[in-house]
Design a protein around this motif. Structure first.
Motif, PDB file in Angstrom:
ATOM      1  N   LYS A  57      25.314 -19.256 -39.664  1.00 34.35           N
ATOM      2  CA  LYS A  57      25.881 -17.935 -39.926  1.00 34.35           C
ATOM      3  C   LYS A  57      26.457 -17.390 -38.619  1.00 34.35           C
ATOM      4  O   LYS A  57      25.831 -17.491 -37.569  1.00 34.35           O
ATOM      5  CB  LYS A  57      24.799 -16.979 -40.435  1.00 34.35           C
TER       6      LYS A  57
ATOM      7  N   LEU B 289      26.993 -14.373 -36.560  1.00 32.85           N
ATOM      8  CA  LEU B 289      26.564 -12.982 -36.424  1.00 32.85           C
ATOM      9  C   LEU B 289      27.560 -12.176 -35.603  1.00 32.85           C
ATOM     10  O   LEU B 289      27.811 -11.008 -35.897  1.00 32.85           O
ATOM     11  CB  LEU B 289      25.184 -12.918 -35.767  1.00 32.85           C
TER      12      LEU B 289
ATOM     13  N   GLY C 231      15.493 -17.092 -32.452  1.00 30.65           N
ATOM     14  CA  GLY C 231      16.160 -15.827 -32.736  1.00 30.65           C
ATOM     15  C   GLY C 231      15.376 -14.594 -32.359  1.00 30.65           C
ATOM     16  O   GLY C 231      15.937 -13.491 -32.333  1.00 30.65           O
ATOM     17  N   ASP C 232      14.082 -14.747 -32.040  1.00 29.89           N
ATOM     18  CA  ASP C 232      13.293 -13.573 -31.671  1.00 29.89           C
ATOM     19  C   ASP C 232      13.285 -13.321 -30.165  1.00 29.89           C
ATOM     20  O   ASP C 232      12.597 -12.416 -29.696  1.00 29.89           O
ATOM     21  CB  ASP C 232      11.860 -13.701 -32.193  1.00 29.89           C
TER      22      ASP C 232
ATOM     23  N   LEU D  44      21.011 -19.237 -32.392  1.00 30.47           N
ATOM     24  CA  LEU D  44      19.649 -18.779 -32.654  1.00 30.47           C
ATOM     25  C   LEU D  44      19.011 -19.629 -33.753  1.00 30.47           C
ATOM     26  O   LEU D  44      19.635 -19.885 -34.786  1.00 30.47           O
ATOM     27  CB  LEU D  44      19.665 -17.313 -33.077  1.00 30.47           C
TER      28      LEU D  44
ATOM     29  N   ASP E 224      15.954 -18.964 -38.147  1.00 33.55           N
ATOM     30  CA  ASP E 224      16.481 -17.968 -39.080  1.00 33.55           C
ATOM     31  C   ASP E 224      16.066 -16.556 -38.698  1.00 33.55           C
ATOM     32  O   ASP E 224      15.926 -15.673 -39.555  1.00 33.55           O
ATOM     33  CB  ASP E 224      16.019 -18.275 -40.520  1.00 33.55           C
ATOM     34  N   GLU E 225      15.809 -16.369 -37.397  1.00 30.27           N
ATOM     35  CA  GLU E 225      15.476 -15.041 -36.878  1.00 30.27           C
ATOM     36  C   GLU E 225      16.739 -14.377 -36.374  1.00 30.27           C
ATOM     37  O   GLU E 225      17.586 -15.009 -35.743  1.00 30.27           O
ATOM     38  CB  GLU E 225      14.459 -15.154 -35.742  1.00 30.27           C
ATOM     39  N   ARG E 226      16.839 -13.097 -36.625  1.00 30.01           N
ATOM     40  CA  ARG E 226      18.040 -12.353 -36.250  1.00 30.01           C
ATOM     41  C   ARG E 226      17.634 -11.165 -35.391  1.00 30.01           C
ATOM     42  O   ARG E 226      16.726 -10.412 -35.764  1.00 30.01           O
ATOM     43  CB  ARG E 226      18.746 -11.876 -37.521  1.00 30.01           C
TER      44      ARG E 226
ATOM     45  N   ASP F 148      19.679  -4.762 -35.015  1.00 24.42           N
ATOM     46  CA  ASP F 148      21.050  -4.244 -34.946  1.00 24.42           C
ATOM     47  C   ASP F 148      21.381  -3.638 -33.589  1.00 24.42           C
ATOM     48  O   ASP F 148      22.495  -3.858 -33.076  1.00 24.42           O
ATOM     49  CB  ASP F 148      21.280  -3.222 -36.063  1.00 24.42           C
TER      50      ASP F 148
ATOM     51  N   LEU G  31      22.200  -6.526 -31.305  1.00 22.89           N
ATOM     52  CA  LEU G  31      23.496  -7.120 -31.622  1.00 22.89           C
ATOM     53  C   LEU G  31      24.652  -6.219 -31.186  1.00 22.89           C
ATOM     54  O   LEU G  31      25.689  -6.697 -30.724  1.00 22.89           O
ATOM     55  CB  LEU G  31      23.594  -7.406 -33.120  1.00 22.89           C
TER      56      LEU G  31
ATOM     57  N   SER H 104      23.463 -18.237 -36.077  1.00 23.65           N
ATOM     58  CA  SER H 104      22.076 -18.313 -36.527  1.00 23.65           C
ATOM     59  C   SER H 104      21.922 -19.455 -37.515  1.00 23.65           C
ATOM     60  O   SER H 104      22.748 -19.631 -38.418  1.00 23.65           O
ATOM     61  CB  SER H 104      21.659 -16.993 -37.186  1.00 23.65           C
TER      62      SER H 104
ATOM     63  N   SER I  86      18.731 -21.799 -39.802  1.00 24.78           N
ATOM     64  CA  SER I  86      17.378 -21.644 -40.337  1.00 24.78           C
ATOM     65  C   SER I  86      16.397 -22.649 -39.757  1.00 24.78           C
ATOM     66  O   SER I  86      15.186 -22.464 -39.823  1.00 24.78           O
ATOM     67  CB  SER I  86      17.397 -21.770 -41.865  1.00 24.78           C
TER      68      SER I  86
END
Length: 706
Positions: free
Chosen positions: A217, A219, A257-258, A282, A285-287, A290, A293, A307, A309
């Motif tokens: 994905k 982002l 992602g964290d 990342l 699957d951590e985002r 906001d 970002l 990102s 998974s």
């Protein structure tokens, strides 16, 4: 008879797409009608043909490009034998060959083809097609001795099977072995052997390719960011200071992602240019939140944040298995590939061996190719004052990757580096000079004050004037620190050329041979089948007869410099003696002045446009003229007529207008349209470099010694 070149190999992984692209570039420089044929193809899109079709504007029907797919070939071979398979492919080849002057044949790829003896199949097809062969040997991760042995064996194999071997190519060899291998091969084989070093940027996947392969994905990031090459992978799990020490130029940062701290830290490093990175990937699957970002987007606009998974280790395995591919979506890789090919292949010798029939037509693409080739033969340095402009940076990237000329960019270095990093552009060791803080500013101020003392310019005033990028760039040219200048993508024509009028000035001598009385301009109008030269369409509003004669002589010299045989038409609203009046008399007088000063030039005037370019009209209005109906240099009586005509032809006939190209200055300075595209800038810089080749000997590059 159609001349064909068959590019083949001995195994997979040889990177021969670089060679195929280079051969296509070479052929399209000199031949109007070049076809492509791939005897056997896998299911799915053909990446290389799509690249060739997009880059070279091929009109060939894709259905004619391919002989058959491998499954069909295997079935036919099993049921009816190899002879029937070859016969079918030969028939399909000739359907292409009949419509083209030269055909580039793309051999089989040795990848899951199920052909029992693939090398012999390529050799037989080449012989049946009456095509000359260029075998490519892959040298990646091989010793020099192994590359030497494989190249000699490949030559013996194809030669032993009766092939006309044009040349051998050893590709993707270790850089440190390249010269040694080239020297050894030159003594061992009877045909030229070209050795291309491994180029990491070609095998590096783009961020877009990573996104597709991992089903990631997006982002953050824009198209420019997704086009960046991921030259390395840095896996983040440690504390931020340790990650920053591990970053390398063009790397892809892979982190859970964290870890918002690593995301922000890596993007902050990119923003500072220490170093510019390809993007951030990342895992888990951590985002990030906001706010994180939003901060990331502001720190490094356009830089991709992806990102996935999966866990970090499986993701790493997938990343290390990826390899960059040449395709229509990777134009930067194509420029890199062509630059590599042209640096290490004697294209002039290879073209002679191909014996491709030269075309009488000059297409826009052929003209553009010739510009780059001519500029590359004797490299010069061109200064680009608009160093922070996006289009200029993209053009600089093309020029550098193709090795067309050396460049100096003007502007604050931190801004230029950051802008280039945001665009994913590698400027390498390109010279960047900031006029505001340069050590040259004091000396330039004194020089400018001396030149303009008659206008009351003091050193103090000059100090402010020379901080302007156009004045600074012009002074670099005047002082021999650059060979030419191109500006105007965000500056007006006046702002670009006024410094040249004040500092560089016209060639001395007035109406004497070699001298000029005014600065004028031409446009190269690239029509579908020829190149015409229009002058003056940009500088002089209403030249008198003396000036018009000067423009005609200058334009003829410019045309000849760029390979256009000058046949001059002095345009008017009447032809020959059919009309009279002040405007016609001016053109008639200018024509006679040209004949007096340059009796060697072919010229006709006054003459109407249709009689100048259309043979049937010329046969009626001026029978027997050696210019009418075949004019190549068209001189307009005033700026109003010239400017409107070039724009009308450009828009209505679909012509490519290259220019305006200034002529008459002692050293070359050229202006861009503020709507100039990247390719327009590339062409104008190449023209400027070519003008510099004849203007002066190449200067010692003092600017690099600052």
């Amino acid at each position: 008879m159609t001349r064909s070149v068959y590019v083949t190999g001995i195994d997979r992984g040889d990177g021969r797409q670089v060679v195929e692209l280079g051969i296509m570039e070479l052929l399209t420089r000199h031949v109007d009608r070049v076809g492509v044929f791939r005897p056997l193809v896998h299911d799915g899109p053909d990446r290389l043909f799509e690249l060739l079709r997009a880059r070279y504007r091929l009109a060939q029907d894709p259905a004619t490009v391919y002989g058959m797919d491998y499954a069909e070939a295997s079935a036919l071979q099993a049921e009816r034998g190899t002879d029937e398979l070859v016969s079918t492919l030969v028939d399909r080849f000739h359907l292409v060959a009949r419509d083209y002057d030269v055909v580039l044949v793309l051999g089989t790829d040795f990848a899951h083809t199920q052909l029992p003896d693939e090398l012999a199949m390529n050799a037989r097809l080449a012989n049946e097609f009456a095509a000359s062969v260029i075998p490519v040997v892959g040298g990646r991760k091989q010793s020099a001795e192994a590359v030497l042995a494989e190249t000699r064996n490949a030559y013996r194999a194809y030669d032993g099977l009766g092939c006309d071997v044009l040349a051998m190519v050893a590709n993707r060899v270790a850089r440190e072995d390249r010269d040694h291998i080239a020297e050894r091969l030159a003594d061992r084989l009877p045909v030229p052997c070209f050795v291309l070093p491994d180029e990491p940027a070609l095998s590096a996947p783009t961020v877009a390719q990573i996104t597709q392969a991992l089903d990631a994905k997006v982002l953050l990031g824009d198209d420019s960011g997704l086009a960046r090459d991921a030259l390395d992978f840095v896996f983040g799990g440690a504390m931020l200071p340790n990650l920053l020490n591990a970053l390398t130029p063009g790397c892809m940062v892979v982190t859970p992602g964290d870890r918002a701290d690593l995301v922000v830290g890596a993007l902050a490093a990119h923003s500072a240019g220490t170093p510019p990175i390809a993007g951030v990937l990342l895992t888990l699957d951590e985002r990030p939140s906001d706010p994180v970002l939003t901060l990331a987007a502001r720190l490094a606009p356009g830089t991709p944040v992806l990102s996935v998974s999966g866990l970090s280790f499986p993701t790493a395995e997938q990343l290390f298995a990826l390899e960059g591919k040449l395709n229509a979506a990777t134009p930067r890789k194509a420029e890199t590939a062509l630059g590599l090919f042209e640096r290490h292949v004697d294209t002039g010798d290879l073209l002679k061996r191909v014996s491709a029939p030269s075309s009488d037509r000059v297409t826009p693409m052929m003209f553009e190719h010739k510009l780059l080739e001519q500029a590359r033969l004797d490299k010069r340095r061109v200064v680009l004052p608009e160093g922070t402009e996006e289009r200029v940076l993209h053009a600089a990237e093309v020029l550098l990757r193709r090795g067309v000329c050396d460049l100096t960019l003007l502007g604050p270095e931190d801004q230029i580096r950051k802008k280039a990093a945001d665009l994913g552009i590698d400027l390498g060791d390109t010279q960047i000079v900031d006029p505001a803080v340069s050590d040259l500013r004091d000396a330039f101020a004194e020089r400018y004050a001396k030149l303009r003392a008659h206008k009351g310019v003091t050193v103090e005033l000059a100090y402010d004037v020379v901080s302007d990028v156009n004045y600074f760039g012009t002074l670099m040219v005047q002082e021999g620190l650059a060979d030419g200048m191109v500006s105007g993508s965000v500056h007006s024509t006046a702002a670009t050329i006024r410094p040249a009028f004040e500092i560089i000035r016209t060639r001395p001598g007035g109406a004497a041979p070699g001298g000029v009385s005014i600065v004028s301009s031409v446009f190269f109008m690239c029509l579908a089948d020829r190149v015409l030269v229009y002058g003056d369409c940009a500088v002089n509003p209403d030249p008198d007869a003396e000036q018009l004669a000067d423009i005609a002589i200058q334009s003829a010299a410019t045309a000849e410099q760029f390979g256009v045989e000058p046949r001059i038409a002095m345009l008017s609203y009447s032809t020959g003696n059919s009309g009279s009046g002040r405007d016609v008399d001016k053109v008639r007088e200018a024509t006679e002045l040209v004949r007096l000063r340059r009796p060697d030039l072919k010229i006709e005037g006054p003459i109407q446009y249709d009689a100048a370019v259309e043979p049937t009209v010329a046969a009626t209005k001026l029978p027997g003229s050696e210019v009418a109906g075949q004019a190549t240099v068209l001189i307009f009586p005033d700026l109003n007529t010239g400017n409107n005509t070039y724009k009308a032809v450009q828009r209505s006939a679909g012509a490519i207008a290259v220019g305006p190209v200034l002529q008459g200055l002692r050293k070359p300075v050229n202006d861009l349209s503020r709507g100039a595209l990247v390719q327009d800038i590339v062409n104008t810089v190449a023209i400027t470099a070519i003008q510099a080749q004849t203007a002066t000997p190449s200067p010692t590059d003092k600017a690099t010694q600052q």
